[in-house]
Scaffold this motif. Sequence first.
Motif, short mmCIF file in Angstrom:
data_model
loop_
_atom_site.label_atom_id
_atom_site.label_comp_id
_atom_site.label_asym_id
_atom_site.label_seq_id
_atom_site.Cartn_x
_atom_site.Cartn_y
_atom_site.Cartn_z
N MET A 1 0.82 -1.19 0.00
CA MET A 1 0.00 0.00 0.00
C MET A 1 0.86 1.26 0.00
SD MET A 1 -3.14 -0.87 -0.34
CE MET A 1 -3.52 0.82 -0.55
N GLU A 2 2.04 1.15 0.58
CA GLU A 2 2.91 2.33 0.61
C GLU A 2 3.24 2.80 -0.80
OE1 GLU A 2 4.39 -0.67 2.14
OE2 GLU A 2 3.02 -0.29 3.80
N HIS A 3 3.51 1.84 -1.68
CA HIS A 3 3.85 2.19 -3.06
C HIS A 3 2.66 2.79 -3.79
CE1 HIS A 3 7.79 0.43 -2.71
NE2 HIS A 3 7.26 -0.67 -2.24
N ASP A 31 -7.80 10.37 -5.71
CA ASP A 31 -7.95 11.54 -4.85
C ASP A 31 -8.13 11.20 -3.38
OD1 ASP A 31 -7.71 13.15 -7.05
OD2 ASP A 31 -9.85 13.65 -7.19
N HIS A 32 -8.49 9.99 -3.07
CA HIS A 32 -8.73 9.62 -1.67
C HIS A 32 -7.52 8.96 -1.00
CE1 HIS A 32 -12.91 10.37 -2.87
NE2 HIS A 32 -13.02 10.73 -1.62
N ARG A 33 -6.38 9.03 -1.66
CA ARG A 33 -5.16 8.52 -1.03
C ARG A 33 -4.79 9.41 0.14
NH1 ARG A 33 -0.48 7.91 -5.33
NH2 ARG A 33 -1.20 9.94 -5.91
N PRO A 34 -4.13 8.90 1.12
CA PRO A 34 -3.60 7.54 1.29
C PRO A 34 -4.65 6.58 1.86
CG PRO A 34 -2.89 8.87 3.14
CD PRO A 34 -3.69 9.78 2.22
N TYR A 35 -4.46 5.33 1.51
CA TYR A 35 -5.32 4.27 2.02
C TYR A 35 -4.55 3.49 3.07
CZ TYR A 35 -8.38 5.23 -1.91
OH TYR A 35 -9.23 5.84 -2.80
N PRO A 36 -5.17 3.21 4.20
CA PRO A 36 -4.44 2.50 5.26
C PRO A 36 -4.19 1.02 4.94
CG PRO A 36 -6.71 2.90 5.95
CD PRO A 36 -6.51 3.61 4.64
N ASP A 37 -5.07 0.42 4.13
CA ASP A 37 -4.92 -1.00 3.80
C ASP A 37 -5.70 -1.33 2.53
OD1 ASP A 37 -7.65 -1.25 4.58
OD2 ASP A 37 -7.04 -1.61 6.65
N LEU A 38 -5.52 -2.55 2.07
CA LEU A 38 -6.15 -3.00 0.84
C LEU A 38 -7.67 -2.96 0.93
CD1 LEU A 38 -5.99 -4.20 -2.02
CD2 LEU A 38 -5.83 -6.46 -0.96
N ASP A 39 -8.22 -3.37 2.06
CA ASP A 39 -9.68 -3.36 2.21
C ASP A 39 -10.24 -1.95 2.04
OD1 ASP A 39 -9.82 -6.10 2.57
OD2 ASP A 39 -9.81 -5.98 4.76
N SER A 40 -9.55 -0.96 2.56
CA SER A 40 -10.01 0.43 2.41
C SER A 40 -9.95 0.87 0.96
CB SER A 40 -9.14 1.37 3.26
OG SER A 40 -9.24 1.03 4.62
N LEU A 41 -8.89 0.49 0.27
CA LEU A 41 -8.76 0.83 -1.15
C LEU A 41 -9.88 0.16 -1.96
CD1 LEU A 41 -7.37 1.87 -3.73
CD2 LEU A 41 -5.81 -0.08 -3.55
N VAL A 144 -6.60 -5.60 -7.47
CA VAL A 144 -5.89 -6.57 -6.62
C VAL A 144 -4.73 -7.19 -7.39
CG1 VAL A 144 -6.09 -8.81 -5.47
CG2 VAL A 144 -7.84 -7.06 -5.10
N GLY A 145 -4.98 -7.57 -8.65
CA GLY A 145 -3.92 -8.14 -9.47
C GLY A 145 -2.78 -7.16 -9.71
N ALA A 146 -3.12 -5.89 -9.94
CA ALA A 146 -2.09 -4.88 -10.17
C ALA A 146 -1.23 -4.69 -8.93
CB ALA A 146 -2.72 -3.55 -10.58
N LEU A 147 -1.86 -4.68 -7.78
CA LEU A 147 -1.09 -4.53 -6.54
C LEU A 147 -0.22 -5.76 -6.29
CD1 LEU A 147 -3.80 -2.90 -4.30
CD2 LEU A 147 -1.69 -1.84 -5.07
N ARG A 148 -0.77 -6.93 -6.56
CA ARG A 148 -0.01 -8.17 -6.36
C ARG A 148 1.18 -8.22 -7.33
NH1 ARG A 148 -3.40 -11.82 -8.23
NH2 ARG A 148 -4.77 -11.66 -6.45
N ASP A 149 0.94 -7.86 -8.59
CA ASP A 149 1.99 -7.92 -9.61
C ASP A 149 3.04 -6.83 -9.42
OD1 ASP A 149 0.63 -10.03 -10.70
OD2 ASP A 149 -0.22 -8.86 -12.36
#
Length: 164
Positions: A1-3, A31-41, A144-149
Amino acid sequence: MEHFNAAPEEDLAQALLSCLHSHRWTGRVADHRPYPDLDSLLAAADEAAYDLGWSDLTEALAAEPLPALPPDTYAAAHTALSAAHAAYEARFGHVFVICLDGVSPSETLDRLLEAIRSRLTNDPEEERTVVADELRRLAKERLVGALRDAGNCALDHSGPAPAR
Protein backbone atom coordinates in the motif's frame (compact mmCIF):
# COMPACT_ATOMS: atom_id res chain seq x y z
CA MET A 1 0.00 0.00 0.00
CA GLU A 2 2.91 2.33 0.61
CA HIS A 3 3.85 2.19 -3.06
CA PHE A 4 0.27 2.77 -4.19
CA ASN A 5 -0.09 5.73 -1.84
CA ALA A 6 3.24 7.25 -2.91
CA ALA A 7 2.99 6.64 -6.66
CA PRO A 8 3.21 9.75 -8.86
CA GLU A 9 -0.25 10.87 -10.02
CA GLU A 10 0.41 10.15 -13.70
CA ASP A 11 1.69 6.62 -13.04
CA LEU A 12 -1.18 5.91 -10.69
CA ALA A 13 -3.76 7.23 -13.16
CA GLN A 14 -2.33 4.98 -15.90
CA ALA A 15 -2.47 1.94 -13.63
CA LEU A 16 -6.00 2.69 -12.46
CA LEU A 17 -7.21 3.25 -16.00
CA SER A 18 -5.94 -0.24 -16.83
CA CYS A 19 -8.27 -1.56 -14.12
CA LEU A 20 -11.32 0.41 -15.26
CA HIS A 21 -11.06 2.88 -18.12
CA SER A 22 -13.11 5.62 -16.50
CA HIS A 23 -11.45 8.94 -15.80
CA ARG A 24 -14.07 9.75 -13.18
CA TRP A 25 -13.46 6.47 -11.32
CA THR A 26 -9.69 6.88 -11.60
CA GLY A 27 -9.85 10.41 -10.19
CA ARG A 28 -12.06 9.41 -7.29
CA VAL A 29 -9.85 6.47 -6.30
CA ALA A 30 -6.62 8.47 -6.66
CA ASP A 31 -7.95 11.54 -4.85
CA HIS A 32 -8.73 9.62 -1.67
CA ARG A 33 -5.16 8.52 -1.03
CA PRO A 34 -3.60 7.54 1.29
CA TYR A 35 -5.32 4.27 2.02
CA PRO A 36 -4.44 2.50 5.26
CA ASP A 37 -4.92 -1.00 3.80
CA LEU A 38 -6.15 -3.00 0.84
CA ASP A 39 -9.68 -3.36 2.21
CA SER A 40 -10.01 0.43 2.41
CA LEU A 41 -8.76 0.83 -1.15
CA LEU A 42 -11.16 -1.82 -2.46
CA ALA A 43 -14.08 -0.25 -0.58
CA ALA A 44 -13.24 3.15 -2.09
CA ALA A 45 -12.89 1.63 -5.57
CA ASP A 46 -16.26 -0.07 -5.17
CA GLU A 47 -17.94 3.11 -3.93
CA ALA A 48 -16.44 5.14 -6.79
CA ALA A 49 -17.74 2.55 -9.27
CA TYR A 50 -21.25 2.69 -7.79
CA ASP A 51 -21.28 6.43 -8.44
CA LEU A 52 -20.56 6.12 -12.16
CA GLY A 53 -23.25 7.18 -14.59
CA TRP A 54 -23.99 5.49 -17.90
CA SER A 55 -21.66 7.85 -19.80
CA ASP A 56 -18.81 6.85 -17.46
CA LEU A 57 -19.64 3.18 -17.95
CA THR A 58 -19.78 3.69 -21.72
CA GLU A 59 -16.27 5.18 -21.55
CA ALA A 60 -15.11 2.07 -19.66
CA LEU A 61 -16.89 -0.32 -22.03
CA ALA A 62 -15.21 1.27 -25.06
CA ALA A 63 -11.83 0.11 -23.74
CA GLU A 64 -12.91 -3.38 -22.65
CA PRO A 65 -11.57 -6.35 -24.57
CA LEU A 66 -13.81 -9.31 -25.23
CA PRO A 67 -13.44 -12.07 -22.64
CA ALA A 68 -10.70 -14.45 -23.73
CA LEU A 69 -11.02 -18.17 -24.20
CA PRO A 70 -8.31 -20.60 -23.11
CA PRO A 71 -5.71 -21.07 -25.87
CA ASP A 72 -6.61 -24.71 -26.51
CA THR A 73 -10.29 -23.98 -27.28
CA TYR A 74 -11.46 -25.57 -30.51
CA ALA A 75 -12.44 -23.47 -33.56
CA ALA A 76 -16.17 -24.21 -33.38
CA ALA A 77 -16.25 -22.70 -29.88
CA HIS A 78 -14.63 -19.53 -31.17
CA THR A 79 -17.27 -19.37 -33.90
CA ALA A 80 -20.11 -19.89 -31.41
CA LEU A 81 -18.70 -17.26 -29.08
CA SER A 82 -18.17 -14.77 -31.93
CA ALA A 83 -21.80 -15.21 -32.99
CA ALA A 84 -22.99 -14.74 -29.39
CA HIS A 85 -20.86 -11.59 -29.02
CA ALA A 86 -22.25 -10.20 -32.27
CA ALA A 87 -25.84 -10.84 -31.15
CA TYR A 88 -25.13 -9.20 -27.79
CA GLU A 89 -23.51 -6.12 -29.36
CA ALA A 90 -26.38 -5.79 -31.86
CA ARG A 91 -28.90 -5.88 -29.01
CA PHE A 92 -27.14 -3.63 -26.48
CA GLY A 93 -24.67 -1.57 -28.53
CA HIS A 94 -21.55 -2.42 -26.53
CA VAL A 95 -19.20 -5.29 -25.78
CA PHE A 96 -20.16 -8.09 -23.44
CA VAL A 97 -18.32 -7.93 -20.12
CA ILE A 98 -18.15 -10.53 -17.41
CA CYS A 99 -15.89 -11.11 -14.44
CA LEU A 100 -14.75 -14.71 -14.45
CA ASP A 101 -12.80 -14.52 -11.22
CA GLY A 102 -12.50 -18.01 -9.79
CA VAL A 103 -13.75 -19.79 -12.92
CA SER A 104 -11.44 -22.57 -14.02
CA PRO A 105 -10.17 -22.46 -17.62
CA SER A 106 -12.08 -25.65 -18.39
CA GLU A 107 -15.35 -23.93 -17.43
CA THR A 108 -14.68 -20.59 -19.15
CA LEU A 109 -16.36 -21.35 -22.48
CA ASP A 110 -19.50 -22.79 -20.92
CA ARG A 111 -19.78 -19.92 -18.46
CA LEU A 112 -19.32 -17.31 -21.19
CA LEU A 113 -21.87 -18.83 -23.54
CA GLU A 114 -24.36 -19.41 -20.73
CA ALA A 115 -23.99 -15.81 -19.49
CA ILE A 116 -24.34 -14.24 -22.94
CA ARG A 117 -27.40 -16.32 -23.80
CA SER A 118 -28.99 -15.55 -20.45
CA ARG A 119 -28.24 -11.84 -20.59
CA LEU A 120 -29.56 -11.51 -24.15
CA THR A 121 -33.02 -11.91 -22.59
CA ASN A 122 -32.51 -8.85 -20.36
CA ASP A 123 -34.19 -5.58 -21.21
CA PRO A 124 -31.66 -2.77 -21.83
CA GLU A 125 -32.13 -1.17 -18.39
CA GLU A 126 -31.69 -4.49 -16.60
CA GLU A 127 -28.57 -5.19 -18.66
CA ARG A 128 -27.10 -1.79 -17.73
CA THR A 129 -27.34 -2.81 -14.08
CA VAL A 130 -25.63 -6.13 -14.79
CA VAL A 131 -22.92 -4.41 -16.86
CA ALA A 132 -22.23 -1.90 -14.07
CA ASP A 133 -21.87 -4.74 -11.58
CA GLU A 134 -19.55 -6.73 -13.87
CA LEU A 135 -17.37 -3.66 -14.47
CA ARG A 136 -17.13 -3.07 -10.69
CA ARG A 137 -16.10 -6.67 -10.15
CA LEU A 138 -13.54 -6.50 -12.97
CA ALA A 139 -12.09 -3.26 -11.61
CA LYS A 140 -11.61 -4.72 -8.12
CA GLU A 141 -10.13 -7.95 -9.49
CA ARG A 142 -7.71 -6.03 -11.71
CA LEU A 143 -6.78 -3.66 -8.90
CA VAL A 144 -5.89 -6.57 -6.62
CA GLY A 145 -3.92 -8.14 -9.47
CA ALA A 146 -2.09 -4.88 -10.17
CA LEU A 147 -1.09 -4.53 -6.54
CA ARG A 148 -0.01 -8.17 -6.36
CA ASP A 149 1.99 -7.92 -9.61
CA ALA A 150 3.56 -4.59 -8.65
CA GLY A 151 5.54 -6.10 -5.81
CA ASN A 152 8.00 -3.38 -4.99
CA CYS A 153 7.24 -1.34 -8.12
CA ALA A 154 4.50 1.20 -7.56
CA LEU A 155 1.93 -0.07 -10.05
CA ASP A 156 4.25 0.18 -13.01
CA HIS A 157 2.30 -1.37 -15.92
CA SER A 158 3.02 -1.11 -19.59
CA GLY A 159 -0.43 -2.20 -20.73
CA PRO A 160 -3.96 -2.89 -19.62
CA ALA A 161 -4.77 -5.61 -17.15
CA PRO A 162 -6.06 -8.78 -18.76
CA ALA A 163 -9.80 -9.29 -19.01
CA ARG A 164 -11.22 -12.24 -17.15
